[in-house]
Design a protein around this motif. Structure first.
Motif, mmCIF file in Angstrom:
data_model
loop_
_atom_site.group_PDB
_atom_site.id
_atom_site.type_symbol
_atom_site.label_atom_id
_atom_site.label_comp_id
_atom_site.label_asym_id
_atom_site.label_seq_id
_atom_site.Cartn_x
_atom_site.Cartn_y
_atom_site.Cartn_z
ATOM 1 N N ILE A 671 1.206 -1.336 -0.101
ATOM 2 C CA ILE A 671 0.238 -0.245 0.256
ATOM 3 C C ILE A 671 0.855 1.054 -0.243
ATOM 4 O O ILE A 671 1.816 1.239 0.785
ATOM 5 C CB ILE A 671 -1.071 -0.016 0.771
ATOM 6 N N VAL A 672 0.260 2.197 -0.792
ATOM 7 C CA VAL A 672 1.145 3.172 -1.247
ATOM 8 C C VAL A 672 0.881 4.434 -0.778
ATOM 9 O O VAL A 672 -0.513 4.352 -1.083
ATOM 10 C CB VAL A 672 2.584 3.214 -2.524
ATOM 11 N N SER A 673 1.017 5.880 -0.691
ATOM 12 C CA SER A 673 0.501 6.530 -1.018
ATOM 13 C C SER A 673 0.971 7.745 -1.851
ATOM 14 O O SER A 673 2.225 8.210 -1.834
ATOM 15 C CB SER A 673 0.508 7.589 0.673
ATOM 16 N N ALA A 674 -0.064 8.652 -2.441
ATOM 17 C CA ALA A 674 -0.069 9.603 -3.337
ATOM 18 C C ALA A 674 0.998 10.964 -2.981
ATOM 19 O O ALA A 674 2.137 11.130 -2.852
ATOM 20 C CB ALA A 674 -0.879 9.126 -4.953
ATOM 21 N N ASN A 675 0.356 10.501 -1.077
ATOM 22 C CA ASN A 675 0.673 12.166 -1.037
ATOM 23 C C ASN A 675 2.061 11.802 0.426
ATOM 24 O O ASN A 675 1.956 10.673 0.471
ATOM 25 C CB ASN A 675 -0.642 12.306 -0.175
ATOM 26 N N PRO A 676 2.361 12.865 0.246
ATOM 27 C CA PRO A 676 3.674 13.097 1.917
ATOM 28 C C PRO A 676 2.542 12.155 2.771
ATOM 29 O O PRO A 676 1.711 12.432 3.516
ATOM 30 C CB PRO A 676 3.545 14.002 2.117
ATOM 31 N N PHE A 677 3.162 10.993 3.090
ATOM 32 C CA PHE A 677 2.501 10.486 5.064
ATOM 33 C C PHE A 677 4.174 10.552 6.123
ATOM 34 O O PHE A 677 5.046 9.720 6.124
ATOM 35 C CB PHE A 677 1.925 8.792 4.757
ATOM 36 N N MET A 678 3.776 11.163 7.121
ATOM 37 C CA MET A 678 4.396 11.021 8.195
ATOM 38 C C MET A 678 4.360 9.585 9.382
ATOM 39 O O MET A 678 3.324 10.152 9.706
ATOM 40 C CB MET A 678 4.325 12.304 9.085
ATOM 41 N N THR A 679 5.344 9.752 9.599
ATOM 42 C CA THR A 679 5.586 8.882 10.980
ATOM 43 C C THR A 679 6.819 8.881 11.260
ATOM 44 O O THR A 679 7.753 9.440 10.900
ATOM 45 C CB THR A 679 5.595 7.125 10.878
ATOM 46 N N MET A 680 7.195 8.711 12.977
ATOM 47 C CA MET A 680 7.770 9.014 13.941
ATOM 48 C C MET A 680 8.023 7.013 14.327
ATOM 49 O O MET A 680 7.243 6.735 15.124
ATOM 50 C CB MET A 680 7.617 9.932 14.931
ATOM 51 N N SER A 681 8.740 7.014 14.255
ATOM 52 C CA SER A 681 9.628 6.167 15.712
ATOM 53 C C SER A 681 10.841 6.014 15.930
ATOM 54 O O SER A 681 11.851 6.444 15.262
ATOM 55 C CB SER A 681 10.001 4.512 14.352
ATOM 56 N N ASN A 709 8.874 9.830 6.074
ATOM 57 C CA ASN A 709 7.839 10.297 4.548
ATOM 58 C C ASN A 709 7.666 9.330 4.066
ATOM 59 O O ASN A 709 8.204 8.693 3.600
ATOM 60 C CB ASN A 709 8.518 10.555 4.433
ATOM 61 N N LEU A 710 6.544 8.084 4.534
ATOM 62 C CA LEU A 710 6.422 6.962 3.801
ATOM 63 C C LEU A 710 5.513 7.181 2.583
ATOM 64 O O LEU A 710 4.870 6.487 2.043
ATOM 65 C CB LEU A 710 5.226 6.754 4.938
ATOM 66 N N GLY A 711 5.291 8.235 1.819
ATOM 67 C CA GLY A 711 4.295 8.826 0.872
ATOM 68 C C GLY A 711 4.966 8.764 -0.368
ATOM 69 O O GLY A 711 6.954 8.838 -0.512
ATOM 70 N N GLN A 712 4.586 8.743 -1.608
ATOM 71 C CA GLN A 712 5.728 9.680 -2.775
ATOM 72 C C GLN A 712 5.402 10.786 -3.066
ATOM 73 O O GLN A 712 5.953 10.583 -4.378
ATOM 74 C CB GLN A 712 3.947 8.393 -3.664
ATOM 75 N N SER A 713 5.250 11.289 -2.821
ATOM 76 C CA SER A 713 4.922 12.537 -2.382
ATOM 77 C C SER A 713 6.509 13.592 -1.736
ATOM 78 O O SER A 713 6.158 13.108 -0.347
ATOM 79 C CB SER A 713 4.494 13.500 -2.807
ATOM 80 N N ALA A 714 6.845 14.911 -1.661
ATOM 81 C CA ALA A 714 7.874 15.440 -0.743
ATOM 82 C C ALA A 714 7.106 15.639 0.040
ATOM 83 O O ALA A 714 5.835 16.117 0.151
ATOM 84 C CB ALA A 714 8.705 16.326 -1.224
ATOM 85 N N LEU A 715 7.540 15.964 1.324
ATOM 86 C CA LEU A 715 7.334 16.144 2.580
ATOM 87 C C LEU A 715 7.502 17.591 3.681
ATOM 88 O O LEU A 715 8.825 17.706 3.817
ATOM 89 C CB LEU A 715 7.443 14.984 3.909
ATOM 90 N N THR A 716 6.815 18.232 3.470
ATOM 91 C CA THR A 716 7.392 19.283 4.692
ATOM 92 C C THR A 716 6.529 19.722 6.003
ATOM 93 O O THR A 716 5.735 20.080 6.334
ATOM 94 C CB THR A 716 7.150 20.805 3.592
ATOM 95 N N ILE A 717 7.846 19.902 6.634
ATOM 96 C CA ILE A 717 7.761 19.970 8.234
ATOM 97 C C ILE A 717 6.788 21.635 8.710
ATOM 98 O O ILE A 717 7.479 22.071 8.577
ATOM 99 C CB ILE A 717 9.146 19.872 9.083
ATOM 100 N N THR A 761 11.708 22.415 6.678
ATOM 101 C CA THR A 761 12.480 20.965 6.496
ATOM 102 C C THR A 761 11.195 19.795 5.787
ATOM 103 O O THR A 761 10.478 19.677 5.476
ATOM 104 C CB THR A 761 13.043 20.159 7.121
ATOM 105 N N THR A 762 12.362 19.757 4.538
ATOM 106 C CA THR A 762 11.555 18.870 3.396
ATOM 107 C C THR A 762 12.042 17.618 3.074
ATOM 108 O O THR A 762 13.460 17.562 3.954
ATOM 109 C CB THR A 762 11.749 19.410 2.500
ATOM 110 N N ILE A 763 11.476 16.350 3.761
ATOM 111 C CA ILE A 763 12.036 14.754 3.545
ATOM 112 C C ILE A 763 11.330 14.473 2.219
ATOM 113 O O ILE A 763 10.083 14.703 1.943
ATOM 114 C CB ILE A 763 11.208 14.232 4.373
ATOM 115 N N PRO A 764 12.074 14.898 1.146
ATOM 116 C CA PRO A 764 11.788 13.784 -0.204
ATOM 117 C C PRO A 764 10.541 12.765 0.248
ATOM 118 O O PRO A 764 10.733 11.947 1.527
ATOM 119 C CB PRO A 764 12.985 12.666 -1.052
#
Length: 1313
Positions: A671-681, A709-717, A761-764
């Protein structure tokens, strides 16, 4: 928890050492290396086994040519996946010395080998006089072992020394190493160890004919260990443990009976065997790590060492009969040394009644479960006597070291039926822990693990099977399987000669729920199933090998795996499931899918029947249109992108029997997300605790978390906030104004970060950032914060938690005899350390004493043992030196941890001086005020003192040893009968009479005298351990067979130099008294006196001088019974000369002289006329002479006539072709010449002896004691050259002008070298 984890790791490591299988479901040996009985790795699913489709898959029986030995299988089957074959096989080993390889799935024969065709025909049972435990032939009996690192199988095969031989004396064992895929012999093999010497007794050598290799093999640290016992206790066998290297080198052989006290090897086929077989009903020698092995031994032969004397298991025992044994393995050489043992207190009765402990084996359960109360691991051994002994594997218990002379073990279990127990028990470490025991003719009994008030393991009977094993010997070891170690899937397997039974291993309301199994044809004795991948295999005495499992025939050939790949949330991907019918199918009933994101319609399946070869397709969708992502919360899990798998099951009605009606297909997709998706571990970050006031506390403790960032797009904090609850209130993360670049992550400023990603900050796509965080607080307590990060891909959080505690405070204490605790103080100057004394106590004899030390952590943080060097030793040492208070052990605040130090002195000689044993334990902790402690533990062995005492309170008489005594040659001359005899009483009587030696024998006899006991008569102390003293049952007064417990006066005698001391000289018969010369000690009889003159002695003044004066003018005088004096001119009634030691009574008129003894005459001859001896046949009571009896060379006369012919007694130099060879030492227990013997009390001469030995074909003849003759060809190695004068102590009974040896001195003549 840390201790349990460490112990579990040790146990698993020990098992892994012997189980490196190519496939995880292989069976490389009989059970597991520790012989715990638990096998979790074979995919044995109770649902499948009881599901109705589980049955016999195939059966194989080789076609044996007529006249050839038939196959019987006593060795258990093995299951293996050779690297060169790539498929699982079954290996079978027969008593006909044949080996088979079969395909594990279908039973196809892959390879076979017949050792008989190579000159290694099996040993024939008919060669044994009376033993049919194994029928017809003996070949490969002990279950082999496989080394997966080399695809090599190791085993022992019995045959004969040379091809074509017969007879049990010609039997031989060869050690083989063969390729697991081809059965080809490895280079340098096989190895015949006939004649190999035992490592613990170089007088014992291995003989294949007398031994049976029954125990299964174990591979430990590159050494293949095997146990050997006897054939039905026939012949002079001794139990062996043999260790062979994988290259074929004989590394070590350890015998159960060897050394001092063991029956001595005599070079024959009938003598010297010590028994103590290592057979264990076919179970394997057990090992839980690379440094030691455990096994059990059977009945001993001959006298064993311990007898009634208690002994520590850490003191070397030379006769290991009826024992549970722990041997240490030398890591460099592989040599075995005795480390510990347990011998039941009833072992003598077990020996006598053939109730050997060695019918069972040693089981070492998983220590992660079966431990507690200072017991780190246990060992279990059951035997023929119907008892199971639960012991501490690290301190087995020795012999009679428990209270009241009982067993010093954890627990003894006696199953209700009382039946004998063969083979091994089994254990199950999950669901609380269980133990399973199967006596002969009884149910299998189930015991639940519990713990006693001291926290030690204790077992309780909770259930039993409804079925009984047959009344005949043969039930095998209990075996427990699980499905990949999952609780709730455990199966108990029991095999007996009727077949295989299975039960749910955990009882329900006291009942064992039976699982029905298919019938098994004719299992042999002591079997267990050999497990493979979801299957088990059995063999039997009828030569049949059978496989059992669930059907592997599937009705459909379908796509084995539907992999949908990566699918974006909100999208759907459909794939076709393609299937072809393998057989005719009446109907496809439908399908089920385990997860809702996978979808399919039953309507897409064929609605009618299918013929073999027909195909169909059905669509299956991976539907993510309704899939909603969630970062989760503290009360709900997250829903995130990632791999999702499930099973699709097709259900069929088949037109052909034997095919499965259910078939599973695995579905998987990402399962993939086209949008950015944040998780913390991780979800929670746990910081190392801070010790307030320590140097570390000033810098804090560090850790990290990751933002993904588990998504398929860049994530911005977009920001950060912290709170104490995920629902708020929240506070924005700010930078600490006093510390540049430091972000504060909680309200108190305890959690900070210097590299928290900046807002924006951007996470690819698919990227992540690792964040370093620190915890620093001086406030005692546990602190936490919930840090939430925000982004255009949602929010996520992680809990940060840390603790600040006070320093650990170590309280060290030692137990007291009253049940309390005594504090051991901290070192006055911690940096300097300190040495402190800890007294365990004083023992008067064999006992087991413990001193417990205890650490208590009175601080606020973990107390760590930073140094621990425990004492080790045979008599005093740490009970569990590798585990208790070990370095690195963490003790929680308010927690405690204990260790024990044992003091187990062995047998102490009565009257021995006190001996202080000591051992130091060095300890330190992370409590900085504690300091390095050297605890010097001491224990004192102070045996009872009896008899006369010295001024310092110590005993005057000390133990000299156990000596062989005999009526024909008494060690001491004077006997006293005491109905209440004790050693102390006898010593006091000896001192009062002025004797330096006092010994007790036959309970009531006290023998005292001046004679220094001969070293050649000294025997093992165990020989004097069978008679207790009637006046004190705690003392020993000799032993069965004429053995004397001898003591010496320490003022008069020093055994280290073998001489009298302090100017003391014992009374003696001087060589010359006036004109009379001492002749020797002669037998006398009140009814037939040796000298004709009556008694002219005086009870108060008799001495040699007074007797010589009274007999002036006669040829002889002699003193007897201290006060008697006799005169005469000839020796009447053919007196025999006795050892001088038998004339030992003190003359009342001169205490420095000897005046004969009871029926013993101290004889002197007048030097003034001649040195000859005159013998007459007349008695002193006859008034008229009778005809004289003459012997060749001996002057004969009446009592009134003295011959005028005198010659000097001499040593004969030669007789025919036999020449004087010399004077040699001799002993009762090891004769110098032992082939033939004859005696004569009246007519022995050198000529008579030589003639008799020559007639029997012997080259050597020897005379001794005047009337004894011995023959042989070779002198014993124990016989040494002595002075010729020693052999001039006895006149020949048939010619008093010849010398015939002396006391324990043999005058030897030889016709050869």
């Amino acid at each position: 928890m840390r201790i349990a984890a460490a112990l579990a790791a040790i146990w698993v490591f020990g098992s892994i050492l012997a189980v490196h299988s190519h496939d995880s479901t292989d069976t490389l040996m009989d059970g597991d290396s520790a012989q715990s009985g638990y096998l979790p790795n074979h995919n044995m699913d109770p649902t499948v086994i009881s599901g109705g489709s589980f049955g016999q898959m195939w059966q194989y029986k080789a076609a044996i040519p007529s006249g050839s030995p038939q196959d019987q299988f006593y060795a258990k089957l093995l299951v293996y996946t050779p690297s060169t074959l790539g498929r699982q096989i079954v290996l079978a080993f027969s008593e006909a010395n044949r080996i088979y390889i079969l395909d594990a799935v279908n039973g196809t024969l892959i390879a076979k080998r017949d050792l008989s065709l190579e000159g290694e025909s099996p040993f024939q049972v008919a060669d044994l006089p009376s033993c049919n435990d194994i029928g017809q032939n003996i070949g490969i009996t002990g279950t082999p072992v496989i080394d997966p690192s080399t695809d090599t199988i190791y085993f022992w095969a019995k045959s004969y020394l040379s091809s074509g031989q017969r007879g049990w004396q010609n039997g031989a064992y060869r050690f083989h190493a063969i390729d697991a895929a081809t059965l080809a012999e490895r280079a340098g093999f096989p190895i015949n160890i006939q004649g190999a010497m035992a490592g613990n007794d170089n007088t014992r050598w291995f003989t294949g004919g007398t031994h049976l290799q029954r125990a299964s093999l174990n591979l430990v640290n590159g050494i293949v260990f095997a146990g050997f016992g006897g054939h039905c206790d026939l012949f002079n066998y001794t139990g062996w443990v043999v260790g062979m290297s994988t290259s074929g080198k004989y590394l070590t052989g350890y015998v159960s009976s060897g050394g001092l006290g063991a029956p001595p090897e005599d070079g024959t086929w009938t003598g010297g065997g010590g028994g103590g077989g290592v057979w264990m009903s076919g179970a394997a020698i057990a090992s839980d790590n690379s440094g030691r092995i455990f096994y059990a031994t059977g009945n001993g032969k001959g006298t064993t060492v311990n007898q009634q004397l208690a002994a520590s298991g850490r003191v070397h025992l030379n006769t290991l009969s009826e024992c549970m044994v722990n041997l240490a393995i030398n890591p460099q050489t592989g040599a075995l040394t005795q480390h510990d043992y347990f011998e039941p207190s009833a072992y003598l009765g077990m020996d006598a009644g053939d109730r050997d402990l060695g019918s069972g084996a040693v089981c070492l359960p998983d220590p992660a479960t079966f431990s507690g109360g200072g017991i780190v691991r246990i060992a279990i051994n059951c035997g023929k006597n119907g008892n199971c002994y639960i012991t501490n594997a690290d301190n087995l218990g020795g012999y009679k070291m428990g209270a009241g002379g009982g067993d010093a073990i954890i627990q003894t279990l006696t199953p209700p039926s009382g039946g004998s127990i063969f083979g091994n028990s089994g254990t199950y470490p999950l669901e609380g822990g269980y133990l399973y025991i199967s006596p002969v003719g009884s149910p299998t009994y189930v015991y639940s693990l519990g713990f006693d008030t001291n926290g030690r393991p204790a077992f309780t009977l909770v259930a039993q099977t409804d079925d009984n094993s047959p009344g005949a010997v043969g039930v095998g070891p209990a075996t427990i399987t699980t499905l990949n170690g999952q609780p709730g899937t455990a199966i108990l397997w029991v095999v007996d000669t009727d077949g295989v039974r299975a039960y749910n291993a955990v009882p329900v309301n006291g009942k064992m729920i039976k699982i029905n199994l298919p019938a098994t044809p004719g299992p042999s004795k002591f079997q267990r199933p050999a497990f493979g991948n979801g299957r088990y295999y059995m063999s039997g005495t009828n030569g049949v090998i059978a496989a059992f499992g669930a059907p592997v025939a599937l009705p459909l050939n379908c796509t084995s795996l539907l992999d949908f790949g990566s699918v974006t949330i909100g999208a759907t991907r459909t794939m076709m499931l393609n299937c072809t019918a393998n057989v005719a199918i009446v109907r496809i009933q439908g399908m089920t899918i385990g997860k809702s994101i996978y979808q399919a319609q039953n309507s897409s399946l064929p609605q009618g029947s299918l013929n073999a070869g027909d195909s169909f397709s059905a669509s299956v969708s991976f539907n993510l249109t309704g899939y909603v992502l969630s970062s989760g919360s503290t009360s709900a899990p997250s829903v995130s992108p990632g791999v999702q798998s499930t099973a699709l099951n097709l259900y069929t009605t088949n037109g052909v029997a034997g095919y499965s009606t259910q078939q599973g297909i695995t579905l998987t997709g990402n399962i993939v997300s086209a949008n950015p998706f944040m998780t913390m571990s991780p979800l929670q970050v746990n910081f190392p605790s801070l010790i307030v006031g320590s140097s570390v506390s000033t810098s804090g403790s560090a850790s990290t978390f990751i933002i993904h960032n588990l998504g398929q797009s860049a994530l911005t904090i977009s920001g950060y906030a912290y709170s104490n609850d995920t629902s708020g209130p929240f506070a924005n993360v700010t930078m600490d104004s006093s510390a540049n670049g430091t972000y504060v992550l909680d309200i108190n400023g305890y959690f900070t970060s210097q590299d928290l990603p900046l807002v924006s900050t951007t996470i690819p796509a698919g990227g992540s950032i690792t964040v370093n965080v620190k915890f620093l607080s001086s406030v005692v307590g546990t602190h936490f914060t919930i840090l939430t990060a925000y982004s255009d891909g949602g929010s996520a959080y992680s809990i940060l938690t840390g603790a600040a505690n006070t320093a650990p405070i170590a309280l060290l204490e030692a137990s007291t005899n009253e049940g309390g605790w005594l504090q051991i103080p901290d070192c006055a100057t911690p940096a300097d350390g300190c040495t402190l004394q800890v007294d365990i106590g004083t023992a008067i004899g064999p006992s087991s004493m413990l001193k417990t030390i205890r650490f208590t952590n009175n601080g606020g943080s973990n107390l760590i043992i930073t140094k621990s060097k425990p004492p080790t030793g045979s008599f005093l040492g740490a009970t569990n030196p590798t585990t208790d208070l070990s370095e690195g052990l963490a003790i929680l605040p308010s927690g405690q941890s204990t260790a024990t130090v044992y003091f187990q002195p062995g047998s102490a000689y009565l009257n021995a001086d006190p001996v202080v044993y000591s051992g130091a334990w060095t300890l330190n902790t992370n409590d900085l005020s504690f300091g390095v402690h050297v605890l010097n533990f001491t224990g004192t062995l102070a045996p009872p003192r009896v008899g006369p005492l010295l001024s310092n309170g110590l005993a005057r008489f000390k133990y000299l040893g156990c000596f062989q005594d005999g009526a024909a040659a008494r060690i001491e001359s004077t006997q006293i009968i005491n109905v209440n005899n004790t050693n102390g009483l006898c010593q006091q009587q000896g001192l009062t009479a002025g004797f330096p030696f006092a010994g007790t024998e036959y309970q009531t006899e006290c023998w005292v005298g001046y004679t220094i006991p001969s070293a050649s008569a000294k025997v093992a102390d165990s020989k004097c351990a069978t008679y207790t003293c009637p006046g004190d049952q705690s003392q020993l007064c000799g032993g069965v067979g004429g053995y004397m417990s001898m003591y010496y006066d320490t003022i008069k005698y020093d055994p280290s130099i073998g001489a009298f001391i302090g100017g003391y000289a014992p009374p003696s018969a001087p060589p010359q008294v006036g004109s009379y010369r001492h002749v020797g000690c002669f037998a006398d009889n009140a009814g037939a006196r040796t000298l004709s003159g009556g008694n002219v002695g005086n009870a108060k003044t008799n001495s040699l001088e007074s007797c010589a004066a009274a007999c002036k003018g006669t040829l002889y005088f002699g003193t007897e019974y201290a006060a008697e004096c006799y005169c005469g001119n000839s020796l009447l009634n053919n007196p025999t000369q006795q050892p001088d030691s038998q004339c030992g009574m003190i003359c009342p008129g001169n205490s420095s002289e000897i005046c004969g003894a009871g029926s013993r005459l101290t004889l002197y001859i007048n030097n003034g006329t001649s040195s000859s001896i005159i013998i007459s046949s007349s008695t002193s009571k006859a008034s008229s002479s009778s005809s004289s009896i003459s012997s060749p060379g001996v002057t004969s006369a009446t009592s009134s006539t003295i011959s005028s012919i005198f010659t000097t007694t001499s040593v004969v130099q030669s007789v025919g072709t036999y020449n004087l060879f010399g004077c040699f030492t001799d002993s009762l227990t090891a004769r110098a010449l032992s082939s033939s013997k004859f005696t004569s009390s009246t007519s022995m001469t050198v000529e008579t002896c030589v003639s008799g030995c020559q007639a029997k074909g012997y080259t050597k003849a020897g005379v001794e004691y005047g009337g004894e003759c011995y023959c042989g060809n070779n002198l014993a190695i124990t016989s040494t050259v002595a002075s010729t004068l020693d052999c001039m102590a006895s006149f020949c009974t048939g010619n008093l002008q010849e010398y015939c040896g002396g006391s324990k001195r043999l005058l030897v003549y030889s016709s050869g070298p």
